[in-house]
Enzyme design. Structure first.
Site, PDB file in Angstrom:
ATOM      1  N   ASP A   1     -38.717  79.903 -54.526  1.00  0.00           N
ATOM      2  CA  ASP A   1     -39.395  79.176 -53.449  1.00  0.00           C
ATOM      3  C   ASP A   1     -40.568  80.013 -52.937  1.00  0.00           C
ATOM      4  O   ASP A   1     -41.226  80.688 -53.740  1.00  0.00           O
ATOM      5  CB  ASP A   1     -38.371  78.881 -52.336  1.00  0.00           C
ATOM      6  CG  ASP A   1     -38.682  77.602 -51.604  1.00  0.00           C
ATOM      7  OD1 ASP A   1     -39.654  77.607 -50.831  1.00  0.00           O
ATOM      8  OD2 ASP A   1     -37.973  76.601 -51.808  1.00  0.00           O
TER       9      ASP A   1
ATOM     10  N   ASP B   1     -30.625  87.472 -38.942  1.00  0.00           N
ATOM     11  CA  ASP B   1     -29.360  86.893 -39.397  1.00  0.00           C
ATOM     12  C   ASP B   1     -28.942  87.424 -40.769  1.00  0.00           C
ATOM     13  O   ASP B   1     -27.825  87.143 -41.222  1.00  0.00           O
ATOM     14  CB  ASP B   1     -29.469  85.353 -39.484  1.00  0.00           C
ATOM     15  CG  ASP B   1     -29.434  84.706 -38.118  1.00  0.00           C
ATOM     16  OD1 ASP B   1     -29.457  85.440 -37.116  1.00  0.00           O
ATOM     17  OD2 ASP B   1     -29.404  83.459 -38.050  1.00  0.00           O
TER      18      ASP B   1
ATOM     19  N   ALA C   1     -36.803  68.069 -61.708  1.00  0.00           N
ATOM     20  CA  ALA C   1     -35.447  67.562 -61.467  1.00  0.00           C
ATOM     21  C   ALA C   1     -35.111  66.400 -62.394  1.00  0.00           C
ATOM     22  O   ALA C   1     -33.941  66.065 -62.578  1.00  0.00           O
ATOM     23  CB  ALA C   1     -35.298  67.131 -60.006  1.00  0.00           C
TER      24      ALA C   1
ATOM     25  N   HIS D   1     -40.716  77.754 -45.813  1.00  0.00           N
ATOM     26  CA  HIS D   1     -39.898  76.884 -46.670  1.00  0.00           C
ATOM     27  C   HIS D   1     -38.787  77.663 -47.373  1.00  0.00           C
ATOM     28  O   HIS D   1     -37.621  77.260 -47.364  1.00  0.00           O
ATOM     29  CB  HIS D   1     -40.845  76.219 -47.683  1.00  0.00           C
ATOM     30  CG  HIS D   1     -40.260  75.075 -48.442  1.00  0.00           C
ATOM     31  ND1 HIS D   1     -39.603  75.250 -49.637  1.00  0.00           N
ATOM     32  CD2 HIS D   1     -40.257  73.745 -48.190  1.00  0.00           C
ATOM     33  CE1 HIS D   1     -39.222  74.057 -50.096  1.00  0.00           C
ATOM     34  NE2 HIS D   1     -39.602  73.120 -49.239  1.00  0.00           N
TER      35      HIS D   1
ATOM     36  N   ASN E   1     -21.291  84.041 -39.292  1.00  0.00           N
ATOM     37  CA  ASN E   1     -21.301  84.126 -37.834  1.00  0.00           C
ATOM     38  C   ASN E   1     -22.679  84.534 -37.325  1.00  0.00           C
ATOM     39  O   ASN E   1     -22.887  85.678 -36.928  1.00  0.00           O
ATOM     40  CB  ASN E   1     -20.265  85.164 -37.358  1.00  0.00           C
ATOM     41  CG  ASN E   1     -18.851  84.735 -37.688  1.00  0.00           C
ATOM     42  OD1 ASN E   1     -18.426  83.643 -37.308  1.00  0.00           O
ATOM     43  ND2 ASN E   1     -18.133  85.587 -38.412  1.00  0.00           N
TER      44      ASN E   1
ATOM     45  N   ASN F   1     -39.691  63.736 -52.477  1.00  0.00           N
ATOM     46  CA  ASN F   1     -39.813  63.014 -51.198  1.00  0.00           C
ATOM     47  C   ASN F   1     -40.913  61.962 -51.230  1.00  0.00           C
ATOM     48  O   ASN F   1     -41.572  61.728 -50.223  1.00  0.00           O
ATOM     49  CB  ASN F   1     -40.148  64.004 -50.073  1.00  0.00           C
ATOM     50  CG  ASN F   1     -39.192  65.163 -50.021  1.00  0.00           C
ATOM     51  OD1 ASN F   1     -38.014  65.011 -50.298  1.00  0.00           O
ATOM     52  ND2 ASN F   1     -39.713  66.330 -49.675  1.00  0.00           N
TER      53      ASN F   1
END
Lengths: 79, 448
Positions: free
Chosen positions: B193, B202, B339, B225, B238, B323
């Site tokens: 990506d 995180d 795809a 993205h 968590n 999309n």
């Protein structure tokens, strides 16, 4: 003549001779950029009128013009 | 005043029972049936040629063991049945017991004999099964034309309420990731990506390898993205700020930058990223990228060969269906490149109420251009480069990493790779009241 970017996949039975096939691709007019032996693909560029000759190189499975991709702008709600 | 609902037909049973034996201890299961329920003199299918018992044995009262299946078919009176039920509960050699059912071939119209008889008696016309089928098809066809397609698709979906939980994103809830016992431990997940925010709080301390295939740019995500997609596929169990948004929280992250900070890339870089991921033995390769295709366009032979080789080497490629649709106006665009390759898993997007996202592409083209599976892709909350930290966006790009993270859960739990891993995702998905053109086999579900 303007060069076009191409991707070349190597046939199953030539995978272990990918460097030899790559040499033949160069002789057929391809400017080789990357040889990816893990997936059996060679990428590079060629004159558009040389593509049919490149497709005839023994050990070549498919030749395709490179496609490009463009994401929407990062602030677009649909990605 | 209420009327009785029509009775649901109960399955006919034969009076015999199927006992599922523990297939690691078939002899001990037979011994248990003998000891506890007094069932003796078993016939064994292994004793017949081709393991096919004669029809006489199949209808006789002699107990029969299907050795290859680990199933015994036995006559049981109520006392014996009770004994077997107790043995199922108290031993490990018997797994379950259930009544043998009467099954009819569908070429007979699927009708029970008494019903067919009644029909033949009550209706003196000579009605053939073929005639009835033709009549049924004509009626179905008529109904399909009279009811707008949107209403059909709405069907069950209209009844589905939104779900939410302060601890988890709706996508984790709908895919049952929140209750999965797995975390992707030991599984390498490549996300090809725009790179990743390598300093995102995180992900501090996470096992992470990154590489840029974009000239002049590092793997640091200058777009957002890639960080969002990696967040969904591999975000933490968590996070310091709830809700949890990531699936495979113990997976090893391989962030391959094949799209620039401006969001652009090309086949050469993407193929190089796939090559890198396979060389690093990534079980899952997630690609939230695609180029639109035209109706009737075939798939890339190069990518298809690459995807087949990836599957053989144990790497499953999962990609966004795209999309380009505008379903509010009835426009459904075909699945994007790459795809649309048969050996790449194409992911559609659904919303919290299990409806197809209006932008999600459909299986319009033949030759592999179908949607394979669906995943949450509307209002998806995940990580975003600092200082923004989190962002909520929509797209088949957001649906794809849900499937990729869940693939890592299966890979960890079952050891499956490549084509077998593909099959596990498909087999365990939740079927939806929607067209397979739009959602493939349905909504991806995490292994529990």
């Amino acid at each position: 003549m303007a060069k076009v970017k191409i991707t070349v996949s190597i046939a199953e039975n030539h995978l272990n001779q990918i460097l030899d096939v790559t040499q033949d691709l160069r002789s057929a007019g391809m400017e080789v950029e990357h040889v990816m032996d893990g997936i059996g693909v060679v990428t590079g560029a060629a004159d558009a009128d040389q593509i049919s000759a490149i497709a005839q190189v023994p050990g070549v499975s498919s030749v395709e013009r490179e496609q490009s991709f463009q994401l929407p702008s990062p602030d677009s709600p649909i990605q | 005043m209420s009327t009785m609902p029509p009775a649901i037909p109960q399955p006919e049973t034969t009076g015999r029972y199927l006992v599922l034996l523990n297939d690691e201890a078939i002899d001990s299961g037979i011994q248990t049936l003998s000891d506890r329920a007094g069932v003796h003199d078993f016939a064994h299918t292994a004793d017949f040629s081709d393991s096919a018992p004669s029809p006489e044995v199949l209808v006789s009262e002699q107990p029969l063991v299907f050795d290859e299946l680990g199933v015994a078919v036995v006559d049981l009176d109520p006392n014996q049945l009770q004994s077997v039920n107790m043995a199922v509960a108290s031993t490990t050699s018997l797994m379950t017991v259930e009544p043998e059912r009467v099954v009819y071939a569908l070429s007979d119209g699927g009708m029970q004999p008494d019903k067919r008889e009644a029909l033949e008696e009550g209706v003196t016309l000579n009605i053939s099964v073929g005639y009835l089928k033709g009549y049924r098809d004509a009626i179905n066809n008529l109904v399909d034309h009279l009811i707008p397609a949107a209403d059909l698709a709405a069907g069950e979906a209209a009844e589905v309420a939104q779900i939410s939980d302060p601890g988890f994103t709706w996508g984790l809830l709908r895919t049952r990731t929140n209750t999965s016992s797995r975390s992707g431990l030991g599984i390498r997940v490549a996300v090809l990506d725009t790179g990743f925010d390598l300093k995102h709080p995180d992900f501090l301390g996470r096992m992470m390898i990154s590489k840029s295939f974009i000239e002049g740019e590092t793997a640091q995500d200058g777009n957002g993205h890639g960080t969002h997609c990696i967040g969904t596929a591999c975000g933490p169990q968590n996070p310091s700020v709830l809700p949890r948004y990531g699936v495979a929280y113990n997976a090893e992250i391989y962030a391959g930058k094949v799209l620039s900070d401006a969001g652009s890339g090309a086949d050469g870089g993407i193929l190089a990223g796939i090559n890198w991921a396979i060389a690093n033995e990534c079980a899952v390769i997630s690609m939230s990228l695609g180029a639109p295709t035209a109706p009737g366009q075939s798939y890339s032979k190069v990518y298809e060969q690459v995807a087949q080789r990836a599957l053989q080497r144990g790497s499953l490629i999962i990609a966004a269906a795209g999309n380009d649709s505008n379903r509010s106006f009835g426009q459904i665009a075909p699945v994007s490149h790459p795809a649309n390759c048969p050996s790449i898993m194409a992911v559609a997007a659904i919303d919290n109420r299990l409806r197809v996202a209006p932008f999600s592409n459909g299986g319009i083209n033949s030759e592999g251009g179908q949607v394979d599976i669906a995943a949450p892709g509307v209002d998806v909350y995940s990580a975003w480069p600092m200082p923004t930290r989190y962002n909520t966006i929509s797209g088949t790009s957001m649906a794809t990493p849900h499937v990729s993270g869940i693939a890592a859960l299966y890979a960890e739990a079952t050891g499956a790779r490549g084509q077998v891993l593909w099959s596990q995702l498909i087999r365990n998905s939740r079927r939806l009241w929607l067209r397979s053109r739009d959602v493939g086999v349905g909504l991806v579900q995490a292994i529990q």
